[in-house]
Design an enzyme around this catalytic site. Structure first.
Site, mmCIF file in Angstrom:
data_model
loop_
_atom_site.group_PDB
_atom_site.id
_atom_site.type_symbol
_atom_site.label_atom_id
_atom_site.label_comp_id
_atom_site.label_asym_id
_atom_site.label_seq_id
_atom_site.Cartn_x
_atom_site.Cartn_y
_atom_site.Cartn_z
ATOM 1 C CG ASP A 231 -2.032 1.036 1.149
ATOM 2 O OD1 ASP A 231 -2.564 1.262 0.045
ATOM 3 O OD2 ASP A 231 -2.359 1.639 2.188
ATOM 4 C CB THR A 255 -6.667 3.435 -0.436
ATOM 5 O OG1 THR A 255 -5.286 3.770 -0.516
ATOM 6 C CG2 THR A 255 -6.902 2.086 -1.108
ATOM 7 C CD GLN A 305 -4.099 1.709 -3.424
ATOM 8 O OE1 GLN A 305 -3.611 1.002 -2.555
ATOM 9 N NE2 GLN A 305 -3.739 2.975 -3.592
#
Length: 315
Positions: A231, A255, A305
């Site tokens: 991440d 996110t 993502q």
């Protein structure tokens, strides 16, 4: 000027402690007939005033993994980030068993924290579904890693940011438990020079990553560390294509969702090459596709993502 660095072994060990959850009693407000366990994890300070999303994902991977039989390893997970985490409070992870078949187990986990107002109910900050599988033989093929220089010859984040007296720079230089080394030019401080030329716009970036120092941890926690580390950089391919950097004034990012497929299980102590591209940005959202390769060139994980990304007009 260089920043003092806490002992790398202590930082890496602190990551293991952060991801190693405590079992607690399930909460009645979130219990279902399928609820099998609940856990609690601490929150770690992070620039920006919110809990790092990778931390919540890594802890959620630990939570679901603790509820399946020892012979089953995670092979995929999908997370929705529903609200920013508050570092002032621990996080509760309540796990539901959706299925236990002959080869696969599926789990759902909700990560919750107390409401921010006195009369506000517990709020959900992340929802994850994850699937686990017994080790099995089957068909085999894979993409191979692209050519990349060895990580030992690349600059560390501390070296790239040396002399930058800013809280975020100090944190990235001295407190991140993952050693990240950019193969493509880092965009911490300035845009990728290639973005100035339309024909040469960068369509990919590569970083090497591993724990800052070797850690001793069960295999499940190495899977959780991969989720944690995945991440850190997914927004960067979007910024590269748009000619932006982390320092662009007025830039806002968060996110929305994050998915990982584990093709092989590896140690987070070993160098992993994270190759990322952004195929699309539209509607205030950007998408990144990533592939994680081990040092021998084998594809060990795939990551996608989607994030909210907003830049001031004219940036």
């Amino acid at each position: 000027m260089t920043f003092p660095r806490t002992d790398p072994s202590e930082i890496a060990a602190g990551l293991v402690d952060l991801l190693d959850l405590r079992e607690v009693a399930p909460s009645g407000d979130f219990s279902t007939p399928a609820t099998v366990a609940a856990y609690q994890g601490d929150s770690s300070p992070h620039p920006g005033g919110h809990v790092f999303g990778g931390q919540v994902m890594g802890q959620a991977v630990t939570a679901v993994g603790r509820t399946v039989s020892a012979g089953r390893r995670i092979h995929s997970m999908y997370s929705y980030f529903l609200a920013p985490g508050d570092p002032a409070h621990p996080i509760r992870f309540q796990v539901d068993a959706l299925r236990d078949g002959g080869s696969f187990s599926v789990r759902r986990v909700l990560a919750t924290q107390p409401g921010q107002e006195a009369d506000e109910e517990e709020r959900t900050i992340l929802a994850m579904t994850a699937s686990f599988q017994e080790s099995q033989d089957g068909l085999e093929h894979q993409e191979r890693a692209p050519e990349a220089p060895d990580p030992e010859g690349l600059a560390t984040t501390a070296e790239v940011l040396a002399g930058i007296d800013h809280p975020v720079a100090r944190f990235w230089s001295t407190q991140r438990p993952i050693d990240i080394r950019h193969v493509t030019d880092p965009i911490y401080l300035r845009p990728d020079p290639a973005s100035d030329t339309l024909e040469a716009q960068p369509d990919a970036q590569m970083v090497w990553m591993r724990t800052l120092a070797p850690v001793e941890a069960e295999p499940l926690l190495h899977d959780a560390i991969l989720a944690f580390a995945s991440d850190y950089t997914p927004f960067e391919p979007i910024l590269r294509r748009q000619g932006l950097s982390w320092m662009t004034p007025g830039l806002k990012m968060a996110t929305i969702n994050h998915a990982i497929w584990w093709h092989k299980h590896v140690s987070a102590n070993e160098w992993l090459l994270y190759v990322q591209r952004s195929p699309s940005a539209s509607g205030g959202r950007g998408l990144t596709h990533g592939q994680v390769f081990d040092r021998s060139g084998d594809l060990v994980a795939t990551v996608t993502q989607e994030g909210m990304i907003r830049a001031p007009h004219g940036a």
